[in-house]
Each structure stands twice: as C-alpha cells, then as structure tokens.
Design an enzyme around this catalytic site. Structure first.
Site, PDB file in Angstrom:
ATOM      1  N   ASP A 172       0.899  -1.143   0.000  1.00  0.00           N
ATOM      2  CA  ASP A 172       0.000   0.000   0.000  1.00  0.00           C
ATOM      3  C   ASP A 172       0.940   1.195   0.000  1.00  0.00           C
ATOM      4  OD1 ASP A 172      -1.418   2.303   0.912  1.00  0.00           O
ATOM      5  OD2 ASP A 172      -3.062   0.965   1.437  1.00  0.00           O
ATOM      6  N   HIS A 173       1.061   1.861  -1.147  1.00  0.00           N
ATOM      7  CA  HIS A 173       2.158   2.823  -1.262  1.00  0.00           C
ATOM      8  C   HIS A 173       1.991   4.000  -0.299  1.00  0.00           C
ATOM      9  CE1 HIS A 173      -0.545   5.029  -3.989  1.00  0.00           C
ATOM     10  NE2 HIS A 173       0.228   6.078  -3.852  1.00  0.00           N
ATOM     11  N   HIS A 235      -5.901   2.840   1.303  1.00  0.00           N
ATOM     12  CA  HIS A 235      -5.074   3.974   1.734  1.00  0.00           C
ATOM     13  C   HIS A 235      -5.654   4.693   2.959  1.00  0.00           C
ATOM     14  CE1 HIS A 235      -3.051   3.112  -1.898  1.00  0.00           C
ATOM     15  NE2 HIS A 235      -3.748   3.869  -2.712  1.00  0.00           N
TER      16      HIS A 235
HETATM   17  C1  BG6 Z   1      -3.855   4.643  -6.202  1.00  0.00           C
HETATM   18  C2  BG6 Z   1      -5.263   4.731  -6.713  1.00  0.00           C
HETATM   19  O1  BG6 Z   1      -3.720   3.549  -5.342  1.00  0.00           O
HETATM   20  O2  BG6 Z   1      -3.543   5.838  -5.494  1.00  0.00           O
HETATM   21  C3  BG6 Z   1      -5.417   5.944  -7.619  1.00  0.00           C
HETATM   22  O3  BG6 Z   1      -5.574   3.561  -7.441  1.00  0.00           O
HETATM   23  C4  BG6 Z   1      -4.971   7.191  -6.908  1.00  0.00           C
HETATM   24  O4  BG6 Z   1      -6.761   6.072  -8.065  1.00  0.00           O
HETATM   25  C5  BG6 Z   1      -3.580   7.002  -6.294  1.00  0.00           C
HETATM   26  O5  BG6 Z   1      -4.945   8.241  -7.845  1.00  0.00           O
HETATM   27  C6  BG6 Z   1      -3.196   8.167  -5.424  1.00  0.00           C
HETATM   28  O6  BG6 Z   1      -1.855   8.053  -5.055  1.00  0.00           O
HETATM   29  P1  BG6 Z   1      -0.987   9.328  -4.724  1.00  0.00           P
HETATM   30  O7  BG6 Z   1       0.310   8.785  -4.232  1.00  0.00           O
HETATM   31  O8  BG6 Z   1      -0.847  10.099  -6.015  1.00  0.00           O
HETATM   32  O9  BG6 Z   1      -1.740  10.105  -3.699  1.00  0.00           O
END
Ligand code: BG6
Length: 479
Positions: A172-173, A235
């Site tokens: 989960d980044h 997230h």
């Molecule tokens: C991803 C989602 O996991 O996270 C996307 O699938 C979203 O829809 C993205 O845009 C958002 O990531 P970040 O790091 O740009 O906030």
C-alpha cells in the site's frame, strides 16, 4: 547504507507502474548508493523486446519520472547495466526455464507482481515449478488485493499455497510516504502528544485525500471499484489505523500490524446516512465528466466519498473519524487533521472566541506537520487571542534543494530487499478491511443508491458539507 546484491524480477516490467514508479524509484536508490552495481533487475513480460530496447525504454522513463536532474551520464549507464529483459508467458511455459537460469543462487530474490491479480496464482505456481523460490525469495503484490472479502481470501489462499506470509509483501504505497512514517515518529517518539491522543481530548479526526486528477485511462478498472474500493478500503484505512492504533511494543512488523488489525476490527459498521457519495461532472469542455471518462453513461460508481465512522474501543469511544476522498477536486491535498477539544474554560471571557489546537499531518504536497496553537496577538492591543502554526515542513530536511522527496516506492522496494515487512499489509489486515467495506457497498446496491453529481474543480457535493454541519463541525479546507 547499501543493501546486499539482489535479483529483482518485475513481472509487467514494461507496464505503467514499472515505468512511472518502480524503475525511476530504483534509479534514485542507485544514485544514492543504496542499490549496489551488482544488483540485477530483470523485467519479465510477454512482448518480444531485447535487452537494449528495454534499456532505452527505462532511460526514457527515468528522464520523465525520476525527478532527478543531476544524476545522468555515467550513473545512468551504470544503472542501465543492471537491467535485463526476459520474454515470459505468465500463463504458459515459454521463457520460464530461461528466466530461472538467469538468477544467482545465493542472493535475495524478489519477484514483483506488477500485473493484474488474475495472474498472481499463475506466477506464484510457475516460480515454484521452475525451482526459483528459495528461502530468500519474496513476492511483492500490488493493489487491488481483491474486490471483496471472498476474492481477497481466495488471493491469500492462492499465494499461501506457494509462499509463507513472511515472504509476501502487499504494497500500500501510502505506507511508504515520508509523512506517514513520521506520523508514527511524532506519536511514539514524543511525550507531548500521546497522553492527549484519545476521546477525552480529541474532538474528532479528519482524513482527507483529495486529488485533482480524474480516472484517466483506468476507466474500466475504476468503474468496477469506485472511491470506496480504490482508496478507502486501503489507503485511508491504513492512515486511520496509524492514527488510531495503540502503541506497539516495538517497531517490528508483527507488533505494528497486530495493532492496526485491532483498529480495523473495532470499526463500527457505517450508518447509511453517515456517507455521501459523489460523481464528477465535466469541466467546461476541458475535462470529460466521470461517466464519459469511464464510457458508461449510466454508471453509479462514486468518484468521491465522505463518511463518518467510529472506533468502538476504550481510547476512541465517542470520537468521530471523518474520511473524505475524491477525484477532480479543487486541489491535490492529503492531510490528516487531529482536532483537539476546546480548553474546558476560557479565562479570557466570551469575546476571546473559540480556539482549539489542531495537529495537521500533511502527506502531500508540501509534506510536514503543523500544530496550531493559541497565543496572544503581539502588540499593545490588550489580551486578544490568535492562532498561529508551529510548522515543521520537511522539505529542508529532504535533501538538496530542487530535488523531490523520496517516493514511497523507492523506500518500499528497499524494505522488500532488506526483508522488513513493517510497512506492508498482512493478509488478515486486508481481509478485515474488506469485511468492514463489503456491507457498506452491499447496502448501496440493495438500496439502488446513486452518487450525487459534483462539479470538477469543486470540493465535492454540497451534502458532504451538510454531513459535517449536522454535527456542528466543518471540513478543513482543501488546498
Ligand atoms: C492509487 C489509486 O492507489 O492511489 C489511484 O488507485 C490514486 O486512483 C492514487 O490516484 C493516489 O496516489 P498518490 O500517491 O498520487 O496520492
């Protein structure tokens, strides 16, 4: 500190994630001296490219997405020398023996499944079949980890047939973002906050992840997912866990994940009238509306959601958690706001107004933490109170000027190589998150609910504000 030499196989090595995140992230680690020259990154994909073509592809991706300007020339060539390309058929037999022959016997091996979950089982099975899985092997899997509880269980079972839980890294980044980790440092590295971190002193908590982008080219996936599955189940849930969890006994993978799991399991079901879903309209011919973007004129999928939820445990009973996320909003802004209660009695009289402390944890942009405190307005004008921010903006601490802060992916990939699972989701966590999410989505389907339209470039549908107003509260601004 450099990691030991490793072999990393990226299935889907020519895909969007590899191009935008994984490879530029690895390159940045290479420039920082953390990825050794002798490491090998083997892209495995179906299309027939050779090694040189792949290197050109990666060089281009690095120029576009690494955010680094200084690290070119010799260093870039050094990184490109680590790359290799293998043609592999994930569902067939082609290429597997060749891939196996390219791996070194005694190194950490990481297999990155940067492909749809439909291929996870095939890949895991073939890695085993061809003798590539060693004790030092890990697999990395991306979200979406399932579509609901049943599919997540199936995926967990499929992976468990070939790998131990200790070898499975579910990304989960958001957990790799600088400020998210800082949240733990702030909570558990200071004496100041933890004694106040409960329903006695905290009025409520807001978690906002606002995006300006729309669904882009991912319409087909997104229309089956919506903001609930795409953002909240993972997230926002992870952010909620880190804010709400009890202090783990140590910063170790299972200690941290045990505490997060307890939070998810203590989440109340969400009342239907505590949720507002939205769907964006077109913006004056500039951007298509949601339905046009996903090619589904009758879509009832939400691109925006707010909700109020509670955690039924000793620490948080009675403190609402408000979650908000959406696409095509007025600004890109991810912030967690811990809204403390007013002081119990104002010695400054009724004219002093209301002043409550707010701790804002900014994930992006402009990462940092701000504590809003009340002070006397400077000057001779008498005892007038104003709120000022104690501001900790991390930009200065994050390397030479002009350089972007480290991306979540580069940190997480290095954690995979080091064998540290703290910032990755455990199988039971993912299942518990789906167990909470599923009835909410089932309720919408049962009642045939459709999302409220909202204008692109706005803060979402008006009902989102009403949800707060009914509780005599207001959203913090998105900016
Ligand atoms: C991803 C989602 O996991 O996270 C996307 O699938 C979203 O829809 C993205 O845009 C958002 O990531 P970040 O790091 O740009 O906030």
């Amino acid at each position: 500190i450099p990691v030991d030499p490793f072999d990393l196989v990226i299935f889907g090595g020519t895909g969007d994630l590899a191009r935008r995140k994984i490879l530029p992230g690895l390159f940045r680690r290479f420039c920082a001296g953390q990825m050794p020259d002798s490491a090998r990154v083997i892209a495995a994909a179906r299309s027939a490219h050779d090694r040189d073509e792949y290197r050109r592809f990666v060089a281009e991706a690095i120029r576009e997405f690494s955010g680094l300007r200084a690290c070119e020339g010799g260093t870039l060539n050094g990184f490109l020398d680590c790359l290799d390309y293998a043609v592999v058929d994930a569902r067939g037999t082609e290429g597997w023996a060749d891939l196996a022959s390219r791996l070194s016997p005694d190194r950490v091996r990481a297999f990155y499944f940067s492909v749809g979950p439909g291929l996870f089982g095939d890949l895991a099975e073939r890695i085993h079949l061809h003798g590539m899985a060693t004790d030092e092997s890990r697999i990395v899997v991306e979200k979406p980890f399932g579509h609901d509880l049943a599919s997540a269980r199936d995926l967990n079972a499929t992976l468990a047939a070939h790998f131990d839980e200790g070898q499975i890294y579910r990304i989960d980044h958001y957990l790799g973002k600088e400020t998210v980790q800082n949240l733990m440092a702030v909570r558990f590295g200071n004496m100041l906050f933890e004694p106040l971190w409960n329903s006695q002193y905290v009025d409520h908590i807001q978690i906002t992840v606002a995006e300006t982008v729309g669904v882009g080219g991912r319409g087909e996936y997104y229309d089956h997912a919506g903001a609930m599955r795409d953002m909240v189940q993972n997230h926002l849930m992870q952010l909620l866990c880190l804010i709400a969890m009890e202090p783990p006994a140590k910063f170790d993978p299972d200690a941290v994940r045990d505490e997060k799991l307890k939070v998810i399991r203590a989440l109340d079901p969400v009342e239907p009238h505590h949720i507002v879903r939205g769907q964006y309209n077109a913006l004056d011919g500039e951007h298509p509306g949601y339905r046009e973007a996903v090619g589904n004129p009758r879509s009832s999928t939400e691109s925006f959601i707010v909700m109020k939820t509670h955690i039924s445990n000793w620490r948080w009973a009675g403190t609402p958690f408000y979650l908000r996320t959406g696409k095509r909003l007025v600004a890109r802004s991810s912030v967690i706001s811990v809204m403390f209660k007013d002081a119990p009695h104002s010695i400054f009289g009724p004219d002093a107004g209301r002043h409550a402390n707010v701790l804002s944890i900014r994930l992006q942009p402009n990462e940092g933490i701000t504590l809003q405190v009340t002070i006397k307005e400077p000057g001779p004008g008498g005892m007038r109170l104003i709120d000022v921010p104690l501001d900790m903006t991390f930009a200065d601490a994050l390397g030479p000027e002009g350089e972007d802060p480290p991306d979540a992916y580069e940190r997480l990939i290095m954690d995979v190589i080091r064998g540290n699972q703290t910032l990755f989701m455990r199988g039971d966590e993912v299942e518990a998150a789906w167990a909470w999410t599923d009835p909410i989505i089932a309720g919408w389907q049962l009642r045939g609910e459709v999302p409220k339209p909202y204008d692109s470039g706005s803060t979402g549908p008006g009902d989102a504000d009403l949800l707060m107003k009914r509780d005599h509260r207001a959203w913090r601004g998105i900016n």
